[in-house]
Design a protein around this motif. Structure first.
Motif, PDB file in Angstrom:
ATOM      1  N   GLN A   3      -5.051 -31.511  61.641  1.00  0.00           N
ATOM      2  CA  GLN A   3      -4.764 -30.106  61.097  1.00  0.00           C
ATOM      3  C   GLN A   3      -6.292 -29.170  60.539  1.00  0.00           C
ATOM      4  OE1 GLN A   3      -0.403 -29.206  61.565  1.00  0.00           O
ATOM      5  NE2 GLN A   3      -1.307 -27.907  63.554  1.00  0.00           N
ATOM      6  N   VAL A   4      -6.717 -28.621  60.685  1.00  0.00           N
ATOM      7  CA  VAL A   4      -7.397 -27.996  59.098  1.00  0.00           C
ATOM      8  C   VAL A   4      -7.498 -26.527  59.421  1.00  0.00           C
ATOM      9  CG1 VAL A   4      -9.235 -27.284  58.846  1.00  0.00           C
ATOM     10  CG2 VAL A   4      -9.099 -29.566  59.776  1.00  0.00           C
ATOM     11  N   GLU A   5      -6.446 -25.644  58.172  1.00  0.00           N
ATOM     12  CA  GLU A   5      -6.146 -24.348  57.950  1.00  0.00           C
ATOM     13  C   GLU A   5      -6.892 -23.512  57.309  1.00  0.00           C
ATOM     14  OE1 GLU A   5      -2.541 -25.068  60.488  1.00  0.00           O
ATOM     15  OE2 GLU A   5      -3.446 -23.005  59.891  1.00  0.00           O
ATOM     16  N   GLN A   6      -7.037 -22.815  57.398  1.00  0.00           N
ATOM     17  CA  GLN A   6      -7.804 -21.810  56.243  1.00  0.00           C
ATOM     18  C   GLN A   6      -7.368 -20.360  56.535  1.00  0.00           C
ATOM     19  OE1 GLN A   6     -11.999 -22.459  58.588  1.00  0.00           O
ATOM     20  NE2 GLN A   6     -12.412 -21.254  57.057  1.00  0.00           N
ATOM     21  N   SER A   7      -7.159 -19.988  54.641  1.00  0.00           N
ATOM     22  CA  SER A   7      -6.951 -19.062  53.842  1.00  0.00           C
ATOM     23  C   SER A   7      -7.722 -18.386  53.477  1.00  0.00           C
ATOM     24  CB  SER A   7      -5.683 -19.403  53.613  1.00  0.00           C
ATOM     25  OG  SER A   7      -5.760 -19.799  52.648  1.00  0.00           O
ATOM     26  N   PRO A   8      -8.283 -17.590  53.456  1.00  0.00           N
ATOM     27  CA  PRO A   8      -7.004 -16.269  54.266  1.00  0.00           C
ATOM     28  C   PRO A   8      -7.939 -16.016  55.469  1.00  0.00           C
ATOM     29  CG  PRO A   8      -8.420 -14.714  52.810  1.00  0.00           C
ATOM     30  CD  PRO A   8      -8.418 -15.970  52.397  1.00  0.00           C
ATOM     31  N   GLN A   9      -8.089 -15.426  56.496  1.00  0.00           N
ATOM     32  CA  GLN A   9      -7.817 -15.058  57.956  1.00  0.00           C
ATOM     33  C   GLN A   9      -9.413 -14.283  57.354  1.00  0.00           C
ATOM     34  OE1 GLN A   9      -5.310 -14.194  60.657  1.00  0.00           O
ATOM     35  NE2 GLN A   9      -6.495 -13.670  62.655  1.00  0.00           N
ATOM     36  N   SER A  10      -9.265 -12.916  56.747  1.00  0.00           N
ATOM     37  CA  SER A  10     -10.564 -12.362  56.563  1.00  0.00           C
ATOM     38  C   SER A  10     -10.145 -11.976  55.285  1.00  0.00           C
ATOM     39  CB  SER A  10     -10.148 -10.992  57.737  1.00  0.00           C
ATOM     40  OG  SER A  10      -9.208 -10.436  57.192  1.00  0.00           O
ATOM     41  N   LEU A  11     -11.405 -11.332  54.428  1.00  0.00           N
ATOM     42  CA  LEU A  11     -11.304 -10.330  53.241  1.00  0.00           C
ATOM     43  C   LEU A  11     -12.703  -9.495  53.490  1.00  0.00           C
ATOM     44  CD1 LEU A  11     -13.712 -11.979  51.471  1.00  0.00           C
ATOM     45  CD2 LEU A  11     -12.210 -14.009  51.746  1.00  0.00           C
ATOM     46  N   SER A  85     -22.293 -11.738  54.632  1.00  0.00           N
ATOM     47  CA  SER A  85     -20.502 -11.442  56.319  1.00  0.00           C
ATOM     48  C   SER A  85     -20.886 -12.235  57.133  1.00  0.00           C
ATOM     49  CB  SER A  85     -21.433  -9.697  56.600  1.00  0.00           C
ATOM     50  OG  SER A  85     -21.367  -8.965  55.507  1.00  0.00           O
ATOM     51  N   ALA A  86     -19.745 -12.652  57.347  1.00  0.00           N
ATOM     52  CA  ALA A  86     -19.558 -13.868  58.483  1.00  0.00           C
ATOM     53  C   ALA A  86     -18.517 -14.650  58.469  1.00  0.00           C
ATOM     54  CB  ALA A  86     -21.102 -14.781  58.131  1.00  0.00           C
ATOM     55  N   SER A  87     -18.947 -15.646  58.897  1.00  0.00           N
ATOM     56  CA  SER A  87     -17.641 -16.267  59.292  1.00  0.00           C
ATOM     57  C   SER A  87     -17.366 -17.714  58.857  1.00  0.00           C
ATOM     58  CB  SER A  87     -16.941 -16.155  61.046  1.00  0.00           C
ATOM     59  OG  SER A  87     -15.620 -17.329  61.181  1.00  0.00           O
ATOM     60  N   TYR A  88     -16.437 -18.326  58.186  1.00  0.00           N
ATOM     61  CA  TYR A  88     -16.987 -20.013  57.449  1.00  0.00           C
ATOM     62  C   TYR A  88     -15.932 -20.544  57.790  1.00  0.00           C
ATOM     63  CZ  TYR A  88     -20.424 -16.567  54.322  1.00  0.00           C
ATOM     64  OH  TYR A  88     -20.879 -16.891  54.041  1.00  0.00           O
ATOM     65  N   ILE A  89     -16.446 -21.622  58.539  1.00  0.00           N
ATOM     66  CA  ILE A  89     -15.413 -22.712  59.491  1.00  0.00           C
ATOM     67  C   ILE A  89     -15.684 -23.868  58.392  1.00  0.00           C
ATOM     68  CG2 ILE A  89     -15.119 -23.500  61.383  1.00  0.00           C
ATOM     69  CD1 ILE A  89     -17.280 -21.366  62.721  1.00  0.00           C
ATOM     70  N   CYS A  90     -13.801 -24.376  58.681  1.00  0.00           N
ATOM     71  CA  CYS A  90     -13.556 -25.824  57.498  1.00  0.00           C
ATOM     72  C   CYS A  90     -14.093 -26.487  59.126  1.00  0.00           C
ATOM     73  CB  CYS A  90     -12.788 -25.558  56.545  1.00  0.00           C
ATOM     74  SG  CYS A  90     -12.426 -26.925  55.468  1.00  0.00           S
ATOM     75  N   GLY A 102     -11.050 -25.922  61.537  1.00  0.00           N
ATOM     76  CA  GLY A 102     -10.449 -24.750  61.259  1.00  0.00           C
ATOM     77  C   GLY A 102     -10.838 -23.091  61.931  1.00  0.00           C
ATOM     78  N   ALA A 103     -10.367 -22.927  61.530  1.00  0.00           N
ATOM     79  CA  ALA A 103      -9.838 -20.606  62.652  1.00  0.00           C
ATOM     80  C   ALA A 103     -11.101 -20.643  62.001  1.00  0.00           C
ATOM     81  CB  ALA A 103      -8.931 -20.467  63.248  1.00  0.00           C
ATOM     82  N   GLY A 104     -11.496 -20.435  60.735  1.00  0.00           N
ATOM     83  CA  GLY A 104     -12.327 -19.996  60.097  1.00  0.00           C
ATOM     84  C   GLY A 104     -12.106 -18.718  59.201  1.00  0.00           C
ATOM     85  N   THR A 105     -12.884 -18.173  58.203  1.00  0.00           N
ATOM     86  CA  THR A 105     -12.244 -17.082  57.599  1.00  0.00           C
ATOM     87  C   THR A 105     -13.330 -15.950  57.808  1.00  0.00           C
ATOM     88  OG1 THR A 105     -11.023 -17.939  55.748  1.00  0.00           O
ATOM     89  CG2 THR A 105     -11.917 -16.210  55.705  1.00  0.00           C
ATOM     90  N   THR A 106     -13.153 -14.842  58.260  1.00  0.00           N
ATOM     91  CA  THR A 106     -14.403 -14.145  58.150  1.00  0.00           C
ATOM     92  C   THR A 106     -14.253 -13.032  56.946  1.00  0.00           C
ATOM     93  OG1 THR A 106     -13.429 -13.635  60.594  1.00  0.00           O
ATOM     94  CG2 THR A 106     -14.546 -11.682  59.677  1.00  0.00           C
ATOM     95  N   VAL A 107     -15.658 -12.799  56.308  1.00  0.00           N
ATOM     96  CA  VAL A 107     -16.010 -11.931  55.556  1.00  0.00           C
ATOM     97  C   VAL A 107     -16.884 -10.887  55.377  1.00  0.00           C
ATOM     98  CG1 VAL A 107     -17.430 -12.021  52.472  1.00  0.00           C
ATOM     99  CG2 VAL A 107     -15.873 -13.939  53.512  1.00  0.00           C
ATOM    100  N   THR A 108     -16.429 -10.060  55.006  1.00  0.00           N
ATOM    101  CA  THR A 108     -17.427  -8.828  54.869  1.00  0.00           C
ATOM    102  C   THR A 108     -17.296  -8.455  54.007  1.00  0.00           C
ATOM    103  OG1 THR A 108     -16.036  -7.813  57.176  1.00  0.00           O
ATOM    104  CG2 THR A 108     -17.349  -6.612  56.055  1.00  0.00           C
ATOM    105  N   VAL A 109     -18.832  -8.288  53.479  1.00  0.00           N
ATOM    106  CA  VAL A 109     -19.095  -7.873  52.260  1.00  0.00           C
ATOM    107  C   VAL A 109     -20.534  -6.448  52.736  1.00  0.00           C
ATOM    108  CG1 VAL A 109     -21.141  -7.993  50.409  1.00  0.00           C
ATOM    109  CG2 VAL A 109     -20.013  -9.977  51.512  1.00  0.00           C
TER     110      VAL A 109
END
Lengths: 111, 112
Positions: A3-11, A85-90, A102-109
């Motif tokens: 498993q791969v867990e990412q945090s936060p889900q978005s920021l 601004s994008a989704s970042y995936i581990c 991972g499910a990814g972290t969505t970053v909004t700038v």
């Protein structure tokens, strides 16, 4: 189960600010860890790759760290730009064809 | 997108109809993969290929079949599409297993 867990889900961050994304994994055996950037409507693109012996890897304003003992990685974005601004995936590899995403972290700038 | 194209890029179809998605590469990479991407989930492997006519199942292969008759083409077929197969499908390629995978632009499939 790997498993791969990412945090936060978005920021959301303001342009010019820094942010850090987290990735915890339970993949075994471990071969390497990549961070991918996925722009909206496009496929993921690799930013960095880290193997077991590497602690830090930079790619421009992106810096990834790896702690293989605690099975944690982070991606630090410095002086963010609107284009970040994008989704970042581990993504963790056990060395074969099978990758654990991972499910990814969505970053909004925001300006 | 590293010499990878997917077609179609968007498709809307009805439940029960067959659908075929195509992935074409110009990199001559041996390994090709099909993934689906759904909100809240990481990319999940459907099928992969390690050479012409050599394919194997991934973690979510039920309801999907694949074929690879040429190095450059990898086809994904939904024999009878269901609403649960509404997703974005990505093709990827790599030189060796464990190497960096290069992804195509994706196909957005909607099954009504």
């Amino acid at each position: 189960k790997n498993q791969v867990e990412q945090s936060p889900q978005s920021l959301i961050i303001l342009e010019g600010k820094n942010c850090t994304l987290q990735c915890n994994y339970t993949v075994s055996p471990f071969s390497n860890l990549r961070w991918y950037k996925q722009d909206t409507g496009r496929g993921p693109v690799s930013l960095t790759i880290m193997t077991f012996s590497e602690n830090t890897k930079s790619n421009g304003r992106y810096t990834a760290t790896l702690d293989a003992d605690t099975k944690q990685s982070s991606l630090h974005i410095t002086a963010s730009q609107l284009s970040d601004s994008a989704s970042y995936i581990c993504v963790v590899s056990a060395g074969d064809y099978k990758l654990s995403f991972g499910a990814g972290t969505t970053v909004t700038v925001r300006a | 997108d590293a010499g990878i194209t997917q077609s179609p890029r968007h498709k809307v179809t009805e439940t029960g109809t067959p659908v075929t998605l195509r992935c074409h590469q110009t990199e001559n990479h041996r390994y090709m993969y099909w993934y689906r991407q759904d909100p809240g989930h990481g990319l999940r492997l459907i099928h992969y290929s390690y050479g012409v006519k050599d394919t194997d199942k991934g973690e979510v292969s039920d309801g999907y079949s694949v074929s690879r008759s040429k190095t450059e083409d990898f086809l994904l077929t939904l024999e009878s599409a269901t609403s649960s197969q509404t997703s974005v499908y990505f093709c990827a390629i790599s030189v060796q297993p464990g190497d960096e995978q290069f992804f195509g632009p994706g196909t957005r499939l909607t099954v009504l």
